[in-house]
Structures are given as structure tokens and as C-alpha cells.
Design a protein around this motif. Structure first.
Motif, mmCIF file in Angstrom:
data_model
loop_
_atom_site.group_PDB
_atom_site.id
_atom_site.type_symbol
_atom_site.label_atom_id
_atom_site.label_comp_id
_atom_site.label_asym_id
_atom_site.label_seq_id
_atom_site.Cartn_x
_atom_site.Cartn_y
_atom_site.Cartn_z
ATOM 1 N N VAL A 137 0.836 -1.207 0.000
ATOM 2 C CA VAL A 137 0.000 0.000 0.000
ATOM 3 C C VAL A 137 0.871 1.256 0.000
ATOM 4 O O VAL A 137 0.608 2.212 -0.741
ATOM 5 C CB VAL A 137 -0.950 -0.004 1.208
ATOM 6 C CG1 VAL A 137 -1.653 1.345 1.351
ATOM 7 C CG2 VAL A 137 -1.989 -1.117 1.062
ATOM 8 N N ALA A 138 1.919 1.270 0.821
ATOM 9 C CA ALA A 138 2.800 2.441 0.887
ATOM 10 C C ALA A 138 3.447 2.714 -0.464
ATOM 11 O O ALA A 138 3.505 3.867 -0.920
ATOM 12 C CB ALA A 138 3.865 2.239 1.958
ATOM 13 N N ALA A 139 3.950 1.661 -1.106
ATOM 14 C CA ALA A 139 4.591 1.829 -2.413
ATOM 15 C C ALA A 139 3.591 2.313 -3.461
ATOM 16 O O ALA A 139 3.901 3.192 -4.275
ATOM 17 C CB ALA A 139 5.241 0.519 -2.844
ATOM 18 N N ALA A 163 9.490 1.622 1.843
ATOM 19 C CA ALA A 163 8.586 1.334 0.730
ATOM 20 C C ALA A 163 8.071 2.622 0.104
ATOM 21 O O ALA A 163 7.935 2.725 -1.124
ATOM 22 C CB ALA A 163 7.418 0.478 1.229
ATOM 23 N N ALA A 164 7.777 3.631 0.924
ATOM 24 C CA ALA A 164 7.290 4.909 0.410
ATOM 25 C C ALA A 164 8.352 5.601 -0.437
ATOM 26 O O ALA A 164 8.067 6.097 -1.532
ATOM 27 C CB ALA A 164 6.860 5.806 1.567
ATOM 28 N N HIS A 165 9.591 5.655 0.051
ATOM 29 C CA HIS A 165 10.663 6.283 -0.730
ATOM 30 C C HIS A 165 10.876 5.558 -2.053
ATOM 31 O O HIS A 165 11.013 6.189 -3.100
ATOM 32 C CB HIS A 165 11.965 6.287 0.070
ATOM 33 C CG HIS A 165 11.975 7.213 1.247
ATOM 34 N ND1 HIS A 165 11.686 8.559 1.141
ATOM 35 C CD2 HIS A 165 12.251 6.990 2.562
ATOM 36 C CE1 HIS A 165 11.778 9.123 2.335
ATOM 37 N NE2 HIS A 165 12.118 8.195 3.209
ATOM 38 N N ARG A 166 10.900 4.229 -2.011
ATOM 39 C CA ARG A 166 11.122 3.463 -3.248
ATOM 40 C C ARG A 166 9.989 3.670 -4.235
ATOM 41 O O ARG A 166 10.220 3.792 -5.449
ATOM 42 C CB ARG A 166 11.280 1.979 -2.921
ATOM 43 C CG ARG A 166 12.554 1.653 -2.149
ATOM 44 C CD ARG A 166 12.748 0.147 -2.003
ATOM 45 N NE ARG A 166 13.917 -0.145 -1.176
ATOM 46 C CZ ARG A 166 13.878 -0.380 0.120
ATOM 47 N NH1 ARG A 166 12.693 -0.389 0.751
ATOM 48 N NH2 ARG A 166 14.970 -0.624 0.801
ATOM 49 N N VAL A 235 -0.814 7.740 7.901
ATOM 50 C CA VAL A 235 -0.292 6.589 8.633
ATOM 51 C C VAL A 235 -0.785 5.340 7.898
ATOM 52 O O VAL A 235 -1.988 5.074 7.859
ATOM 53 C CB VAL A 235 -0.752 6.578 10.100
ATOM 54 C CG1 VAL A 235 -0.139 5.399 10.845
ATOM 55 C CG2 VAL A 235 -0.366 7.892 10.776
ATOM 56 N N VAL A 236 0.139 4.609 7.307
ATOM 57 C CA VAL A 236 -0.235 3.481 6.456
ATOM 58 C C VAL A 236 -0.505 2.224 7.275
ATOM 59 O O VAL A 236 -1.473 1.502 7.030
ATOM 60 C CB VAL A 236 0.856 3.215 5.402
ATOM 61 C CG1 VAL A 236 0.506 1.998 4.549
ATOM 62 C CG2 VAL A 236 1.052 4.450 4.519
ATOM 63 N N GLU A 237 0.341 1.968 8.247
ATOM 64 C CA GLU A 237 0.183 0.776 9.075
ATOM 65 C C GLU A 237 0.899 1.038 10.393
ATOM 66 O O GLU A 237 2.046 1.477 10.391
ATOM 67 C CB GLU A 237 0.783 -0.445 8.371
ATOM 68 C CG GLU A 237 0.401 -1.770 8.982
ATOM 69 C CD GLU A 237 0.889 -2.940 8.135
ATOM 70 O OE1 GLU A 237 0.088 -3.862 7.919
ATOM 71 O OE2 GLU A 237 2.058 -2.936 7.705
ATOM 72 N N ASP A 286 -6.591 5.565 -1.447
ATOM 73 C CA ASP A 286 -5.736 5.735 -2.616
ATOM 74 C C ASP A 286 -5.231 7.175 -2.667
ATOM 75 O O ASP A 286 -5.586 8.015 -1.836
ATOM 76 C CB ASP A 286 -6.470 5.364 -3.913
ATOM 77 C CG ASP A 286 -7.758 6.154 -4.122
ATOM 78 O OD1 ASP A 286 -7.863 7.281 -3.582
ATOM 79 O OD2 ASP A 286 -8.655 5.665 -4.819
ATOM 80 N N ALA A 287 -4.375 7.436 -3.661
ATOM 81 C CA ALA A 287 -3.762 8.763 -3.763
ATOM 82 C C ALA A 287 -4.800 9.846 -4.021
ATOM 83 O O ALA A 287 -4.647 10.984 -3.566
ATOM 84 C CB ALA A 287 -2.706 8.761 -4.867
ATOM 85 N N ALA A 288 -5.850 9.512 -4.755
ATOM 86 C CA ALA A 288 -6.882 10.513 -5.043
ATOM 87 C C ALA A 288 -7.545 11.001 -3.761
ATOM 88 O O ALA A 288 -7.834 12.191 -3.612
ATOM 89 C CB ALA A 288 -7.918 9.926 -5.999
#
Length: 388
Positions: A137-139, A163-166, A235-237, A286-288
Motif C-alpha cells: 500500500v505504501a509503495a 517502501a514509500a521512498h522506493r 499513517v499506512v500501518e 488511494d492517492a486521489a
């Protein structure tokens, strides 16, 4: 604002080496005396300013004796970086919301303007020991945000941060890693390659001077910068006792948008996010959703379209006739008309329409559901079996 003069820059660099992140006592000294006078007082030991205990003053004086701002500034220059002061054009003004706890300056490595890339930025944070679900989810969120021109900010830790940075880097988007150590320290060591990529294409940012190593307190204080720098925190998890919840509290206190991603109710790593959603965070998927909340006015998420099946496209009166047909046996027009509460003529006309659409077939003087499903769905080109 043209930028800090050399004396001010050196004074702030010295104070960044001496003070711990978030030191509000020092922040008040800088506000009252200015950075140059504060550095001079620490260096020459004229006497503690108001609010300084003797022990604290003695400790800071010890650090001041081993501080060389000229050496630190030369070191960051050799790394291709810079020291950004509140007097500089590159300084993100949103950090001023931290009041006396704002950084005295920031050590920065990377080609981007910190102020510019932070204008449209969102923090993605979460558990270090995340699940595959959380990392995915973060990616995905970071990739989609990067595609939309948003900067992803996180702390370069294991798990959700990495994961977010990648995810942001895969799109060529900007990403900022706010560190709890010097920008020349690879921590965690396994993220050396990732930190290098961020320094080449995004930004490494730290309050700590080059060479400084992380401590538990520095990790906690790093989170306030992540929250203040961005328009909102996702906050993703997170478990019930997660460091990412500290970032969430800072975001809420600073008036930033606070968001959280739901997870499986059976997972302990979703307990923290679910509590945030229950108490104060907005649920996002989601991003939206994130951009609609944190973006500019009119930056709305597209309305969600529910899955369409051929039966959804029928006019209500036609659908009532279809509903009146038994599931297991043929029926006469009279039986259908009675079930649909309509006239025989209307029932017959609608049965012929349903036949042309492939929903119904005629068997002698009776009508039954077509087991093969509709041949076409009307105005929309939608295919699929229709439940009996």
C-alpha cells in the motif's frame, strides 16, 4: 529575504551542533538574543540566559568548546550539500509553525529546492516491521502521488518508510528523507543504497550536524519536522505503540491533515491506524483520496463508479418484469403481469424487449430466463452473466 550572512550561518551551524533537536529553551534564546549573540554567549560563557539551569548550561558549554562551525560547513560542502537557515529563500516557512521548537537550521543533501518540493508534499509513515500488505500500500500510494507531482516525505527507516521512498523514486518523483542523524550517516546501514538514490534525485534533510548518530530521542523529535514540513500525514500501518503515531499527533497539533489507511481487523499492525480513524483521522484508500484532502481547492477525487452489470442498464419498468419471471420454470404473460403489477400489454411488450436483449426466451406460449445470459447490454458495452 536574500539569505543569511556568513556570521549568522556560522552561528546557526554551531547551535545545530550543540543543541538537541526540538530544544525550545535554546529556541527562545535565539528569538530573544539572535543566533550570533546566543553562540557568542555559549562560546565565551558570559552567563546562562533566562531559563537555563546550571547543569544544562554547563553541558552546552562543554559541547560549545568542541564545536567548529567552519569545519561542519566545509564538510557539508564537500558532500555536495548545504546548510539552510531560516533567513534563506530555501527555508520552508511552514516549519515556523513549530514555534521555539523549530530547527535552528537544516543540513540538506540533494539537487532540489527544499522550499519548492515541500510546497506539495505528503508524509507517508508507518511500522518498521510492516506486513506485505502495508509495504504494498505504501509503495502504491507513493507511486501514484509521484505521478501526480506530489513529494513523498518519510524517515528512511525500515518498513513503510523505505517502501514509500522506493515507490516515489520509481516514478521519477521527488522524495524527502528526514533523518535522525547526520546526512552523511547511512542509517539504517541496509538503506545505504536507498539513501544514495534519494540524495541524487530527492533530498536528505537533518537537524543533526554531519557525523552525528541517531538516538531514541532524536527519532522522536525527527517526527515533528516530518509533520510540520508537509500538508498532511498518512499513517499506512501502525500498531498501538508505534513511532508513527507520534508523527500523527504532531500533525494534528499543527493543524495538518491527518489520514490513515485501514487494514485487516485481525492484524495488530492495523490497530493503531484503526484507532486514529475512529478518533480523528480521515480514512483514505488511494492517492486521489489524499490529494482531495491535502490538495488545493477543486483538486477532487474522481467519483467512484460501482461495477455495472447488464441488468443495471434496464429501465425500472423493464427490470420489474424481469424480476417477475420465476427462476426455475417458464411463466405465462398473465403470471408475469401479475407479478410485475402491470397490464398484459405492457408485460408482453417488455418481455419482447427482454428477448431482444437476450435476458428472456420464449418457450411456446410461455417465457423463461435465458440461461446463456444477455447478448448485449444496451447503451453500455458491458458483458457478463446475469444471475437468475
Amino acid at each position: 529575504m536574500s539569505g543569511a550572512d556568513e556570521e549568522t550561518r556560522q552561528a546557526r551551524a554551531a547551535l545545530a551542533r550543540i543543541a538537541e533537536p526540538g530544544d525550545e529553551v535554546l529556541g527562545r534564546w535565539v528569538t530573544a538574543l539572535g543566533p550570533v549573540e546566543t553562540w557568542r554567549a555559549l562560546r565565551e560563557g558570559d552567563g546562562p540566559p533566562a531559563g537555563a539551569s546550571p547543569d544544562r548550561w554547563a553541558g552546552m558549554r562543554l559541547r560549545a568548546g568542541n564545536t567548529s562551525p567552519e569545519a561542519d560547513l566545509a564538510r557539508i560542502a564537500r558532500l555536495g550539500g548545504r546548510f539552510v537557515c531560516p533567513e534563506d529563500r530555501e527555508w520552508p516557512r511552514q516549519l515556523d509553525d513549530l514555534g521555539p521548537g523549530q530547527p535552528v537550521g537544516l543540513w540538506v543533501r540533494g539537487p532540489c529546492s527544499l522550499r519548492f518540493v515541500a510546497l506539495r508534499s505528503v508524509a507517508l509513515v508507518g511500522a518498521r516491521a510492516c506486513t506485505d500488505y502495508g509495504a504494498h500500500v505504501a509503495a502504491e500510494l507513493a507511486t501514484a502521488l509521484g505521478d501526480r507531482g506530489w513529494t513523498v516525505v518519510s524517515g528512511a527507516a525500515y518498513g513503510i518508510d523505505g517502501a514509500a521512498h522506493r515507490g516515489a523514486l520509481t516514478t521519477g518523483g521527488s522524495t524527502i528523507a528526514v533523518l535522525a542523524c547526520g546526512v552523511d550517516v547511512s542509517y539504517p546501514a541496509a538503506h545505504r543504497e536507498l539513501l544514495g538514490r534519494i540524495a541524487e534525485r530527492g533530498l536528505l534533510v537533518a537537524e543533526l550536524a554531519p557525523g552525528d548518530h541517531p538516538t531514541r530521542w532524536r527519532f522522536i523529535q525527527r517526527n515533528r519536522v516530518i509533520a510540520a514540513l508537509t500538508r498532511g500525514t498518512v499513517v499506512v500501518e501502525a500498531a498501538r505503540r508505534s513511532g508513527s503515531l507520534v508523527t500523527a499527533r504532531h500533525a494534528s497539533r499543527l493543524g495538518r491533515h491527518l489520514m490513515a489507511v485501514p487494514g485487516p481487523v485481525t492484524s495488530g499492525l492495523s490497530a493503531g491506524t484503526h484507532r486514529l480513524i475512529r478518533e480523528e483521522a480521515t480514512l483514505v484508500g488511494d492517492a486521489a483520496d489524499i490529494i482531495e484532502l491535502a490538495g488545493d481547492m477543486g483538486d477532487l477525487a474522481a467519483p467512484e463508479a460501482a461495477p455495472v452489470v447488464p441488468r443495471d442498464l434496464l429501465a425500472p419498468q423493464v427490470g420489474e418484469v424481469l424480476d417477475a419471471l420465476p427462476a426455475t420454470a417458464p411463466a405465462t404473460v398473465e403470471e408475469v403481469a401479475r407479478g410485475a403489477c402491470t397490464s398484459l400489454a405492457a408485460a408482453g411488450a417488455r418481455l419482447r424487449e427482454l428477448t431482444s436483449l437476450g435476458f428472456v426466451e420464449r418457450v411456446g406460449d410461455r417465457w423463461q430466463l435465458c440461461r446463456a445470459g444477455p447478448r448485449h447490454a444496451g447503451p453500455a458495452d458491458v458483458s457478463g452473466d446475469v444471475p437468475a
